[in-house]
Scaffold this active site. Sequence first.
Site, mmCIF file in Angstrom:
data_model
loop_
_atom_site.group_PDB
_atom_site.id
_atom_site.type_symbol
_atom_site.label_atom_id
_atom_site.label_comp_id
_atom_site.label_asym_id
_atom_site.label_seq_id
_atom_site.Cartn_x
_atom_site.Cartn_y
_atom_site.Cartn_z
ATOM 1 N N ASP A 1 43.145 -57.400 -22.706
ATOM 2 C CA ASP A 1 43.870 -58.426 -23.463
ATOM 3 C C ASP A 1 45.247 -58.512 -22.815
ATOM 4 O O ASP A 1 46.102 -57.665 -23.062
ATOM 5 C CB ASP A 1 43.978 -58.023 -24.933
ATOM 6 C CG ASP A 1 44.802 -59.012 -25.736
ATOM 7 O OD1 ASP A 1 44.681 -60.225 -25.496
ATOM 8 O OD2 ASP A 1 45.584 -58.564 -26.597
ATOM 9 N N GLU B 1 40.537 -61.775 -21.345
ATOM 10 C CA GLU B 1 40.707 -62.960 -22.188
ATOM 11 C C GLU B 1 41.356 -64.077 -21.378
ATOM 12 O O GLU B 1 42.274 -63.844 -20.591
ATOM 13 C CB GLU B 1 41.571 -62.627 -23.406
ATOM 14 C CG GLU B 1 41.681 -63.776 -24.384
ATOM 15 C CD GLU B 1 42.425 -63.411 -25.660
ATOM 16 O OE1 GLU B 1 42.931 -64.345 -26.302
ATOM 17 O OE2 GLU B 1 42.500 -62.219 -26.000
ATOM 18 N N ASP C 1 46.429 -54.845 -29.976
ATOM 19 C CA ASP C 1 46.162 -55.222 -28.582
ATOM 20 C C ASP C 1 44.977 -54.452 -28.005
ATOM 21 O O ASP C 1 44.176 -55.005 -27.251
ATOM 22 C CB ASP C 1 47.412 -55.017 -27.722
ATOM 23 C CG ASP C 1 48.535 -55.954 -28.135
ATOM 24 O OD1 ASP C 1 48.360 -57.178 -28.005
ATOM 25 O OD2 ASP C 1 49.577 -55.465 -28.614
#
EC number: 3.1.21.10
Length: 173
Positions: free
Chosen positions: A8, A67, A139
């Site tokens: 991420d 992502e 996160d």
Amino acid sequence: MAIILGVDPGSRITGYGVIQCQGRHQIYLGSGCIRTSSEELPGRLKQIFDGITEIIRQYQPDEFAIERVFMAKNADSALKLGQARGAAIVAATVANLPVAEYSATQIKSAVVGTGRAQKAQVQHMIQQLLKLPAAPQADAADALGVAVCHYHTSQSLIALSGRATARTYGRYR
């Protein structure tokens, strides 16, 4: 038994999550955050690259998933996020890992069942899916979600390809 590294990305905090896939089961191997210092962006990008490189060295993943950038209201933030993604992707590419990218909606759908899930829902489901004693920080949970999404997506593609090859003259064998 594939090991998947999910990321991420962020220019200040980059989450990572590592899972091992055995059949239908996903086993938690590790997760955390790469927190960059307050130095200028090029230095932070190097910290992200070095951090991901170290995680790859430590866990020896077979696959890498990250992502995708979403369109932020602030163009400068979107550019910095894209650069952070680039640093992580280059680290994976240097290690000869295949790179897969997923949107936030795809990740949330794979983990929670809806693309509009809140962060707390993702954290809770990651805790349940990976049988963790506590919910991981946001996160890291998002990064684990990327890895879980990649696993589910690749399993679906394998299943679809198996059906497609089993078909002969419009009939299934």
